[in-house]
Motif scaffolding. Structure first.
Motif, PDB file in Angstrom:
ATOM      1  N   GLN A   9       0.911  -1.134  -0.224  1.00  0.00           N
ATOM      2  CA  GLN A   9      -0.396  -0.497   0.048  1.00  0.00           C
ATOM      3  C   GLN A   9       0.610   1.075   0.163  1.00  0.00           C
ATOM      4  OE1 GLN A   9      -2.423   0.698   3.606  1.00  0.00           O
ATOM      5  NE2 GLN A   9      -0.954   0.658   5.198  1.00  0.00           N
ATOM      6  N   SER A  10       0.416   2.587  -0.524  1.00  0.00           N
ATOM      7  CA  SER A  10       0.672   3.756   0.036  1.00  0.00           C
ATOM      8  C   SER A  10       1.809   3.969   0.872  1.00  0.00           C
ATOM      9  CB  SER A  10      -0.142   4.647  -0.802  1.00  0.00           C
ATOM     10  OG  SER A  10       0.617   6.196  -0.347  1.00  0.00           O
ATOM     11  N   ASN A  13      -0.391   6.490   3.678  1.00  0.00           N
ATOM     12  CA  ASN A  13      -1.810   5.887   3.859  1.00  0.00           C
ATOM     13  C   ASN A  13      -1.658   6.164   5.661  1.00  0.00           C
ATOM     14  OD1 ASN A  13      -3.430   5.434   1.416  1.00  0.00           O
ATOM     15  ND2 ASN A  13      -2.573   3.247   1.586  1.00  0.00           N
ATOM     16  N   LYS A  14      -2.436   6.132   6.204  1.00  0.00           N
ATOM     17  CA  LYS A  14      -2.328   6.067   8.138  1.00  0.00           C
ATOM     18  C   LYS A  14      -3.475   5.788   8.732  1.00  0.00           C
ATOM     19  CE  LYS A  14       1.667   8.293   7.498  1.00  0.00           C
ATOM     20  NZ  LYS A  14       2.518   7.276   7.197  1.00  0.00           N
ATOM     21  N   LYS A  16      -6.850   6.429  10.912  1.00  0.00           N
ATOM     22  CA  LYS A  16      -7.475   7.081  10.949  1.00  0.00           C
ATOM     23  C   LYS A  16      -8.278   6.676  12.497  1.00  0.00           C
ATOM     24  CE  LYS A  16      -8.358   9.612   6.991  1.00  0.00           C
ATOM     25  NZ  LYS A  16      -9.435  10.236   6.242  1.00  0.00           N
ATOM     26  N   ASP A 146     -10.189  -0.354   7.857  1.00  0.00           N
ATOM     27  CA  ASP A 146      -9.160   0.591   7.252  1.00  0.00           C
ATOM     28  C   ASP A 146     -10.223   1.315   5.892  1.00  0.00           C
ATOM     29  OD1 ASP A 146     -10.783  -1.368   5.001  1.00  0.00           O
ATOM     30  OD2 ASP A 146      -8.988  -1.960   4.401  1.00  0.00           O
ATOM     31  N   GLU A 147      -9.716   1.875   5.423  1.00  0.00           N
ATOM     32  CA  GLU A 147     -10.785   3.321   4.923  1.00  0.00           C
ATOM     33  C   GLU A 147     -12.062   2.655   3.648  1.00  0.00           C
ATOM     34  OE1 GLU A 147      -6.812   2.773   2.001  1.00  0.00           O
ATOM     35  OE2 GLU A 147      -7.362   2.239   3.610  1.00  0.00           O
ATOM     36  N   TYR A 148     -11.614   1.491   3.798  1.00  0.00           N
ATOM     37  CA  TYR A 148     -13.151   0.751   3.028  1.00  0.00           C
ATOM     38  C   TYR A 148     -13.658   0.364   4.510  1.00  0.00           C
ATOM     39  CZ  TYR A 148     -10.086   2.232  -1.413  1.00  0.00           C
ATOM     40  OH  TYR A 148      -9.181   2.850  -2.108  1.00  0.00           O
TER      41      TYR A 148
END
Length: 194
Positions: A9-10, A13-14, A16, A146-148
């Motif tokens: 992953q990038s 990406n952090k 949250k 995660d973000e998803y």
């Protein structure tokens, strides 16, 4: 020559703080008074599911293993103490629903520990000594998302019992939602990647 590890992953990406999910099942002694199938409002009943959808904040406590200091030749060396101190209590923030069902869940659970009038533990249990810890304690699970909204890490609080219920601040000068907290103690914290 050393190989470079692959990054899936990038690196930008952090994680949250608003990406979590808290899940728990009421202990056995509380499940017996769940009014899920009975919509009537009764003091003796509660709606377990009402709390699941109103929680908006919690804390994963720090994990510590104490150090032992040993002096030698004018310096101090530190070694692992191989000892994990007890965890502090954890506070959960929630918004009170308009029927006060979620507040009532925690209130009844605390009342099980020490009845507000009788001052006994589990006053309806007879005899008192037959109520094992597993009947009034439970496990809370916090999932980091995660973000998803995919579950990525799982924190299990084992041996959870509530030890405090926050107050309610009524105020004629504001129309904000009522927010409150409850505090719980626990014995162990385990975690795993998903």
């Amino acid at each position: 020559m050393t190989s470079i590890p692959t990054i899936r992953q990038s690196i930008l990406n952090k994680a949250k703080s608003d990406k979590f999910l808290l899940v728990f099942t009421l202990p056995k002694a509380m499940r017996e008074i769940n009014a899920r199938d009975n919509p009537d409002r009764l003091d003796a009943k509660l709606v377990h599911d009402s709390l699941q959808f109103s929680i908006y904040g919690t804390v994963v406590p720090p994990v510590n293993v104490g150090a032992i200091e040993q002096t030698y030749s004018g310096q101090v060396f530190k070694f692992s103490g191989h000892h994990r101190p007890s965890y502090g209590n954890v506070t959960v923030k929630f918004v009170v629903d308009n029927q006060f069902n979620n507040y009532w869940v925690i209130y009844k659970w605390i009342n099980l520990m020490n009845h507000n009038k009788e001052a006994f533990f589990h006053k309806d249990q007879s005899p008192l000594k037959t109520a094992p810890f597993s009947e009034y304690a439970t496990t809370f699970t916090v999932y980091g998302l995660d973000e998803y909204n995919n579950r990525k890490i799982q924190f299990d609080y084992i041996g959870v019992v509530p030890v405090g219920l926050g107050g309610i601040d009524y105020n004629y000068q504001t129309a904000d939602q009522i927010e409150s907290t409850f505090e719980f103690s626990f014995s162990q914290l385990t975690s795993k990647l998903l």
